[in-house]
Design a protein around this motif. Sequence first.
Motif, PDB file in Angstrom:
ATOM      1  N   MET A 179      -2.806   9.562   4.453  1.00  0.00           N
ATOM      2  CA  MET A 179      -1.566   9.082   4.458  1.00  0.00           C
ATOM      3  C   MET A 179      -0.719   9.384   5.546  1.00  0.00           C
ATOM      4  O   MET A 179      -0.605  10.340   6.296  1.00  0.00           O
ATOM      5  CB  MET A 179      -0.982   9.360   3.027  1.00  0.00           C
ATOM      6  CG  MET A 179      -0.872  10.783   2.761  1.00  0.00           C
ATOM      7  SD  MET A 179       0.444  11.371   1.582  1.00  0.00           S
ATOM      8  CE  MET A 179       1.806  11.511   2.255  1.00  0.00           C
ATOM      9  N   ILE A 228       6.429   4.928  -3.350  1.00  0.00           N
ATOM     10  CA  ILE A 228       7.794   5.144  -3.186  1.00  0.00           C
ATOM     11  C   ILE A 228       8.572   6.042  -4.488  1.00  0.00           C
ATOM     12  O   ILE A 228       8.339   5.340  -5.459  1.00  0.00           O
ATOM     13  CB  ILE A 228       8.632   3.848  -2.940  1.00  0.00           C
ATOM     14  CG1 ILE A 228       7.917   3.063  -1.516  1.00  0.00           C
ATOM     15  CG2 ILE A 228      10.204   4.378  -2.414  1.00  0.00           C
ATOM     16  CD1 ILE A 228       8.185   1.886  -1.720  1.00  0.00           C
ATOM     17  N   LEU A 277       2.550   6.093   2.652  1.00  0.00           N
ATOM     18  CA  LEU A 277       2.090   5.016   3.366  1.00  0.00           C
ATOM     19  C   LEU A 277       0.565   5.249   3.202  1.00  0.00           C
ATOM     20  O   LEU A 277       0.097   6.349   3.838  1.00  0.00           O
ATOM     21  CB  LEU A 277       2.578   4.557   4.908  1.00  0.00           C
ATOM     22  CG  LEU A 277       3.979   4.277   4.864  1.00  0.00           C
ATOM     23  CD1 LEU A 277       5.219   5.379   4.678  1.00  0.00           C
ATOM     24  CD2 LEU A 277       4.059   3.717   6.353  1.00  0.00           C
ATOM     25  N   HIS A 278      -0.253   4.214   2.925  1.00  0.00           N
ATOM     26  CA  HIS A 278      -1.751   4.220   2.764  1.00  0.00           C
ATOM     27  C   HIS A 278      -2.042   3.188   3.805  1.00  0.00           C
ATOM     28  O   HIS A 278      -1.462   1.898   3.743  1.00  0.00           O
ATOM     29  CB  HIS A 278      -2.251   4.469   1.397  1.00  0.00           C
ATOM     30  CG  HIS A 278      -1.650   5.449   0.762  1.00  0.00           C
ATOM     31  ND1 HIS A 278      -0.368   5.134   0.066  1.00  0.00           N
ATOM     32  CD2 HIS A 278      -1.994   6.731   0.425  1.00  0.00           C
ATOM     33  CE1 HIS A 278      -0.217   6.352  -0.648  1.00  0.00           C
ATOM     34  NE2 HIS A 278      -1.163   7.179  -0.524  1.00  0.00           N
ATOM     35  N   ASN A 332       0.738  -1.318  -0.087  1.00  0.00           N
ATOM     36  CA  ASN A 332      -0.106   0.164   0.086  1.00  0.00           C
ATOM     37  C   ASN A 332       0.914   1.240   0.023  1.00  0.00           C
ATOM     38  O   ASN A 332       0.278   2.261   0.263  1.00  0.00           O
ATOM     39  CB  ASN A 332      -0.970   0.001   1.210  1.00  0.00           C
ATOM     40  CG  ASN A 332      -2.030  -1.120   1.019  1.00  0.00           C
ATOM     41  OD1 ASN A 332      -2.295  -1.458  -0.046  1.00  0.00           O
ATOM     42  ND2 ASN A 332      -2.334  -1.767   2.231  1.00  0.00           N
ATOM     43  N   ASP A 333       2.126   1.081  -0.214  1.00  0.00           N
ATOM     44  CA  ASP A 333       2.923   2.351  -0.338  1.00  0.00           C
ATOM     45  C   ASP A 333       3.546   2.700  -1.676  1.00  0.00           C
ATOM     46  O   ASP A 333       3.799   1.812  -2.581  1.00  0.00           O
ATOM     47  CB  ASP A 333       4.416   1.906   0.340  1.00  0.00           C
ATOM     48  CG  ASP A 333       3.990   1.567   1.763  1.00  0.00           C
ATOM     49  OD1 ASP A 333       2.876   1.744   2.235  1.00  0.00           O
ATOM     50  OD2 ASP A 333       5.055   1.034   2.609  1.00  0.00           O
ATOM     51  N   THR A 376       1.942  12.712   9.236  1.00  0.00           N
ATOM     52  CA  THR A 376       0.735  12.154   8.875  1.00  0.00           C
ATOM     53  C   THR A 376      -0.512  13.332   8.814  1.00  0.00           C
ATOM     54  O   THR A 376      -0.196  14.221   9.588  1.00  0.00           O
ATOM     55  CB  THR A 376       0.788  11.093   9.802  1.00  0.00           C
ATOM     56  OG1 THR A 376      -0.554  10.467   9.236  1.00  0.00           O
ATOM     57  CG2 THR A 376       0.261  11.619  11.143  1.00  0.00           C
ATOM     58  N   ARG A 408      -4.181   3.911  -1.882  1.00  0.00           N
ATOM     59  CA  ARG A 408      -2.946   4.060  -2.562  1.00  0.00           C
ATOM     60  C   ARG A 408      -3.420   4.256  -3.943  1.00  0.00           C
ATOM     61  O   ARG A 408      -2.664   4.884  -4.769  1.00  0.00           O
ATOM     62  CB  ARG A 408      -2.203   2.655  -2.422  1.00  0.00           C
ATOM     63  CG  ARG A 408      -0.939   2.887  -3.025  1.00  0.00           C
ATOM     64  CD  ARG A 408      -0.193   1.705  -3.709  1.00  0.00           C
ATOM     65  NE  ARG A 408      -1.058   1.221  -4.880  1.00  0.00           N
ATOM     66  CZ  ARG A 408      -1.649   0.047  -5.152  1.00  0.00           C
ATOM     67  NH1 ARG A 408      -1.386  -1.011  -4.340  1.00  0.00           N
ATOM     68  NH2 ARG A 408      -2.249  -0.127  -6.226  1.00  0.00           N
ATOM     69  N   ARG A 450       8.298   8.060   0.770  1.00  0.00           N
ATOM     70  CA  ARG A 450       7.508   6.974   0.783  1.00  0.00           C
ATOM     71  C   ARG A 450       6.056   7.513   1.213  1.00  0.00           C
ATOM     72  O   ARG A 450       6.079   8.125   2.362  1.00  0.00           O
ATOM     73  CB  ARG A 450       8.086   5.819   1.780  1.00  0.00           C
ATOM     74  CG  ARG A 450       7.248   4.722   1.965  1.00  0.00           C
ATOM     75  CD  ARG A 450       7.740   3.686   2.825  1.00  0.00           C
ATOM     76  NE  ARG A 450       9.177   3.077   2.376  1.00  0.00           N
ATOM     77  CZ  ARG A 450       8.980   1.935   1.758  1.00  0.00           C
ATOM     78  NH1 ARG A 450       7.848   0.865   1.693  1.00  0.00           N
ATOM     79  NH2 ARG A 450      10.373   1.333   1.391  1.00  0.00           N
TER      80      ARG A 450
END
Length: 158
Positions: free
Chosen positions: A107, A13, A127-128, A10-11, A92, A134, A125
């Motif tokens: 995210m 990058i 993140l979700h 789910n990332d 975040t 994502r 990166r």
Amino acid sequence: MKSKTTIEGNDLIITRHIAASPEVIWDALTNPEKLKIWFAPRPWKITDIVLEPHPGGRFQLTMVGPDGEGEGCDPNEGCVLLVEPNRRIAWTDALAGGFRPNAKPFMTAIITLEPKDGGTQYTARALHSNGEDRQRHEEMGFAEGWGTCIEQLVEMVE
């Protein structure tokens, strides 16, 4: 050399080698006036920014498009989670400053700076919590938007 975008679970990058030291990039990343210059993909611009680079600090910005898109919208306040000077910062939108919960988290971002080949390996990166978020971030133009911002950072620091 351009940025490279990859997906891990789910990332999202994005990486780029930058011919500048981690210290120079860190300054451009944590100084609000410098961040304002490169952190919005032109022709968009940041009109207002608050960045408190310490755990629990606020990270809030207002981004406006060339035709006024985004003008008058409530800024999205986030929270800085981690600060390792010249090495790594994470924030975040799940939290606001002071670790206060936000209503609609989307995210977490982690920027890592690693000395490499006389410069720095810059890794961002996103993140979700799930594949849907994502995918939505991909469709919003993550690779293009964040890639453009990294190129603008390169213009500033190299």
